[in-house]
Structures are given as structure tokens and as C-alpha cells.
Scaffold this motif. Structure first.
Motif, short mmCIF file in Angstrom:
data_model
loop_
_atom_site.label_atom_id
_atom_site.label_comp_id
_atom_site.label_asym_id
_atom_site.label_seq_id
_atom_site.Cartn_x
_atom_site.Cartn_y
_atom_site.Cartn_z
N PRO A 40 17.10 60.84 8.11
CA PRO A 40 16.29 62.15 7.18
C PRO A 40 16.08 63.22 8.39
N ASP A 41 16.13 64.48 7.87
CA ASP A 41 15.91 65.57 8.84
C ASP A 41 14.26 65.85 9.00
N TYR A 42 13.72 64.85 9.54
CA TYR A 42 12.07 64.72 9.82
C TYR A 42 11.51 66.07 10.28
N ALA A 43 12.05 66.76 11.11
CA ALA A 43 11.85 68.08 11.63
C ALA A 43 11.48 68.97 10.75
N ALA A 44 12.56 69.07 9.87
CA ALA A 44 12.73 70.14 8.79
C ALA A 44 11.96 69.88 7.60
N THR A 45 11.60 68.39 7.27
CA THR A 45 11.03 68.16 6.06
C THR A 45 9.37 67.65 6.16
N THR A 46 9.01 67.36 7.35
CA THR A 46 7.67 66.90 7.76
C THR A 46 6.92 67.65 8.56
N LEU A 47 5.64 67.64 8.29
CA LEU A 47 4.61 68.26 9.22
C LEU A 47 4.46 67.83 10.53
N SER A 48 4.60 66.30 10.65
CA SER A 48 4.42 65.75 12.23
C SER A 48 5.86 65.74 12.71
N GLY A 49 6.97 66.15 12.06
CA GLY A 49 8.32 66.05 12.64
C GLY A 49 8.73 64.49 13.13
N ASP A 50 9.81 64.61 14.11
CA ASP A 50 10.56 63.46 14.38
C ASP A 50 9.70 62.51 15.47
N TRP A 51 8.88 62.81 15.86
CA TRP A 51 8.10 62.12 16.96
C TRP A 51 8.96 62.16 18.32
N GLY A 52 9.51 63.20 18.68
CA GLY A 52 10.32 63.14 19.88
C GLY A 52 11.74 62.27 19.71
N GLY A 53 12.07 62.16 18.32
CA GLY A 53 13.32 61.28 18.05
C GLY A 53 12.85 59.86 17.91
N LEU A 54 11.63 59.52 17.89
CA LEU A 54 11.04 58.15 17.51
C LEU A 54 11.31 57.62 15.97
N ARG A 55 11.12 58.77 15.42
CA ARG A 55 11.10 58.52 13.84
C ARG A 55 12.58 58.17 13.50
N ALA A 56 13.36 59.12 14.04
CA ALA A 56 14.87 58.66 13.32
C ALA A 56 15.55 57.75 14.14
N HIS A 57 14.94 57.22 15.42
CA HIS A 57 15.32 55.90 15.68
C HIS A 57 14.99 54.72 15.18
N LEU A 58 13.78 54.94 14.58
CA LEU A 58 13.08 53.63 13.78
C LEU A 58 13.83 53.78 12.41
N TYR A 59 14.33 54.82 11.88
CA TYR A 59 14.92 54.58 10.83
C TYR A 59 16.35 53.88 10.99
N LYS A 60 16.99 54.46 12.05
CA LYS A 60 18.43 53.70 12.32
C LYS A 60 18.19 52.21 12.35
#
Length: 455
Positions: A40-60
């Protein structure tokens, strides 16, 4: 607070009117779904963003996170218990584990959904409605686990088995087109919510749920068996899993037909609250709503009759049961745009009428998405609910010297505006006639504003 609600609501509605005036009527092409592996595009869809890429890494890696905070500012100008204002909130924290990616367990998912309430008790203090005013109001503010389960799919999702803490209102008697309404009876039906302990928001029971879906995705059958008393009735705070003597069990079953799903390559196999993949989000966003279903439920443990007693004056006891049928359908698209649509819904639900205040309830409504071409993700909703009181409850009230009416009626009108993909505003108006079924209580007029933040 009422002036603030009116001002904010007017700003939202004026913005929608301006967008309608400026629309050119062009309907965008339906975009192709993103690749299933895309995060998911966390930076565009959430207020807290991608946590420096951590959130996308956890998703994958197999862990999906989602945090949504809803805040309701409500004002009762007249009627009900007393006029007044309240602000209350609910934070949803969701964690989905793809056990195939994490452990190599094919088609298996673990899900944890923690809820936390804050603020006042608007209905309890100011209205006294049997049907309720806000679907995030709870008797006691607390933090607890609402969902905590494992699900294993079979045959590419055609069959599934779920076990754990599971609220039935996430899959049973669900009206997708009514999901954004604020009043509670558009989730779990009013008469079921008043029974001895259904597993619904905000306290769930431990149990099992099985589901079967036809090869063409149009037919389904599902059933669940859960502990008959969720949580700890003596201590509503925190999460409690207990199997006490006398709890009995609660059983519910539903069969349904979804003709618009014919031939679809994939559909959600988990409850609606579970975060979806980017591909599924796109698919569901453009999907047509069409569902016809019937269901029934029953408690094995007997409940006290609200009025009838034996020769010794002890309340008679009997099993509590009920049934429901529902229908919802997209009637047409606006300007041929697949995102802009008008849907209608209706549901009738009933119970035995002896062990809970309401004997039956009826919901009907209209939901319009994208009333303006440039506001495709806004929703306009209008709905009506009637909850009719059972004879046993009315007889008990008459014996206590209280004057009652046959039913409580509730209307909701709202406009849910997407300010951004991270923030929604939803001004609303509700009118509740005969709150609590008390003939002496005046009708309540309620103005409100829901804030929804995707964190």
C-alpha cells in the motif's frame, strides 16, 4: 458545540455543491488493479506515513497494519433525556499476518484487531434511544481485543474455517451499502443487540466460523458457533475469554446470493474489517453491490421472560432465537461512471419477542456515492429504522406504571466527504421518535459531525 457542528457541516456541504457546479461529467476509465505484490502507498493514504520504509517492509514480509480513529461530536437540541453535547472517539488498531509469507502455511491468516474508546456517553446521558445514536458509543470506555483469530482457506478460498475471538456483525447480517451510517442498527440489528450477549462490537466471544462459496462466487453459506456470553459481564474493561457454566452457546447461519460477483477471479474471504491488499481495494472500489441473504440464530441457554412468571413468581425461561432477511443492490451508475452509483438496501429482522425489549426491526435506506463527478468518494446517505417493542417488555413496563409506545423510529441523513485519502468529515442529522419507547419522552433532534482519520 451545536454552532460549531452547523458551521463545519455547512462548509463540507458547500464544498460538495461547488464541486457539483464545476463537474464536467467525464467518467474516468477504470484503472487496472495494481500488482498483488505491491505494498500500500502508506505515504499517500495515512497520516503517519511509511515509517521510513518500515511499514512497506513489514507488509512485504507478511504483516499489514492499519490504524483508524473516529471522533463523533454530537449535540441534542431538544427531546430525549436532556439537551447537551458530547465528544467521543474510537481507535481501531489492526494487524493482519499472512502466515504463508511468514511461516509457509498456505492460505492461512492471523488477525488481531484492538479497539479503544474515549470520551463521553451521548446516548446514555442525553437521548436514551433503544436503537442508539453512534456506533462507537459503548457503556464503558476500555481497550480490548475485538478480533483475535486464525483462518485457513481451502480450494483457493472456496471454503474457509476461522477460530478465535470473532464478532458476528463483521460477516453476518451485513449491509455493505449501509457501512458508513453512524447509527448502530445499520450494523448489528437492534433486536439482536439487546439479547443476553451477542458477539458484536465492542465485546466478542470465542468460537468457530465456517464458510463455503460457489465456484462462480455468486452463492455462499456460512455458520458460526460461539460462547453464549462474550467477555466478563461483571467486568466490562479489558479482554476476557471465559467459558462459564450456564453460558451455553450462540449459533448463527446465513445463506446468500450475490449475482454481481459472477465470474470474478477473486473476492475477499475474510471479514470486512480486515485490511485488504491494494489489488482487492481497487476491485472492491469499482464493484457492484448486489446481495440477497437470509439467516437465523439461537442461544442454547435459556433466558428470563421479561414478564411471564410461574406460580412462585419466578420468571419463565426459554431459549432466545431470531431470524433476518436482507437485500441491497446498486440500481444505476451516475453518468456511466463505475465509481458513482446509487444503491438501496433493506433488512427485516425479528426475535422471539419475550427475552429482549425489541421484537423486530426494519431498516431501509439509500446510499449515493459520487453525487458530484469531482467528488467520487463522497457519500450521501438517507435511512430509516423502526424498532418495534415486544409485548412482554410493554407489559412489564405497564406493570411498573410506565407509558410506552409500539415502536421507536430513527432517521439519519449524512454526507461523508473525503477531504483527503487520510481524512474524512461526515456531518449528520438524526431524528429519533419516542426514544426508549417512553410515551412521555419528547422526540430528539441530533446534529453531529464525525471525523475519521487514517493513521
Amino acid at each position: 458545540m451545536r454552532r460549531l457542528i452547523v458551521a463545519a457541516s455547512a462548509a463540507v456541504l458547500l464544498g460538495a455543491v461547488a464541486a457539483t457546479a464545476a463537474e464536467n461529467g467525464a467518467a474516468p476509465d477504470t484503472p487496472a488493479p495494481p500488482a498483488e505484490e505491491a505494498a500500500p502507498d502508506y505515504a499517500a493514504t495515512t497520516l503517519s506515513g511509511d515509517w521510513g520504509g518500515l511499514r512497506a517492509h513489514l507488509y512485504k514480509a507478511g504483516l499489514t497494519t492499519e490504524f483508524i480513529w473516529k471522533l463523533d461530536a454530537l449535540s441534542n437540541s431538544r427531546g430525549g433525556i436532556q439537551s447537551g453535547d458530547e465528544v467521543m472517539g474510537n481507535l481501531d488498531s489492526k494487524f493482519k499476518l499472512d502466515l504463508d509469507r511468514l511461516l509457509g502455511w498456505n492460505e492461512a491468516t492471523a488477525y488481531l484487531h484492538v479497539i479503544a474508546q474515549q470520551g463521553g456517553k451521548f446516548n446514555a446521558r442525553h437521548v436514551g434511544s433503544t436503537l442508539g445514536v453512534s456506533n462507537i458509543e459503548t457503556p464503558t470506555n476500555t481497550t480490548k481485543i475485538l478480533h483475535g483469530w486464525l483462518q485457513k482457506n481451502f480450494d483457493a478460498g472456496r471454503a474457509s474455517l476461522l477460530a478465535g475471538l470473532y464478532p458476528i456483525d463483521s460477516e453476518f447480517s451485513v449491509l455493505d451499502s449501509a457501512a458508513v451510517f453512524v447509527q448502530p442498527p445499520y450494523g448489528a440489528s437492534g433486536e439482536l443487540a439487546l439479547t443476553r450477549g451477542p458477539s458484536i462490537f465492542n465485546t466478542s466471544s470465542f468460537g468457530l466460523r465456517g464458510k463455503l462459496v460457489s465456484d462462480d462466487q455468486t452463492l455462499y453459506a456460512q455458520a458460526a458457533v460461539l460462547d453464549g456470553v462474550p467477555g466478563d459481564p461483571v467486568n466490562p474493561k479489558g479482554t476476557h475469554v471465559q467459558f462459564n457454566k450456564g453460558d451455553g452457546s450462540f449459533t448463527i447461519a446465513e445463506i446468500g446470493w450475490m449475482p454481481a460477483e459472477f465470474g470474478h477471479a477473486f473476492e475477499p474471504t475474510q471479514p470486512a474489517a480486515v485490511p485488504q491488499t491494494p489489488a482487492m481495494v481497487v476491485h472492491e472500489r469499482y464493484d457492484t453491490i448486489a446481495k440477497y441473504a437470509v439467516g437465523a440464530w439461537r442461544y442454547t441457554a435459556k433466558a428470563d421472560d421479561l414478564f411471564a412468571v410461574d406460580a412462585a413468581g419466578t420468571p419463565l425461561r426459554q431459549p432466545s432465537w431470531g431470524a433476518y432477511l436482507l437485500a441491497e443492490r446498486t440500481l444505476f451508475r451516475l453518468d456511466g461512471n463505475p465509481l458513482r452509483r446509487l444503491a438501496v438496501f433493506g433488512r427485516y429482522s425479528m426475535t422471539d419477542g419475550r427475552s429482549s425489549a425489541l421484537r423486530d426491526a426494519f431498516n431501509v435506506g439509500v446510499s449515493v456515492r459520487g453525487i458530484a463527478a469531482s467528488r467520487e468518494d463522497d457519500h450521501l446517505g438517507i435511512a430509516f429504522t423502526r424498532g418495534r417493542y415486544g409485548g412482554a417488555w410493554r407489559e412489564a413496563q405497564a406493570a411498573a406504571g410506565n407509558e410506552t409506545v409500539n415502536s421507536e423510529d430513527a432517521v439519519e441523513v449524512h454526507y461523508r466527504a473525503q477531504i483527503s485519502r487520510k481524512f474524512y468529515l461526515q456531518p449528520l442529522w438524526q431524528r429519533i421518535e419516542h426514544p426508549g419507547g417512553d410515551r412521555t419522552v419528547k422526540n430528539a433532534d441530533i446534529l453531529g459531525l464525525r471525523f475519521e482519520l487514517v493513521i
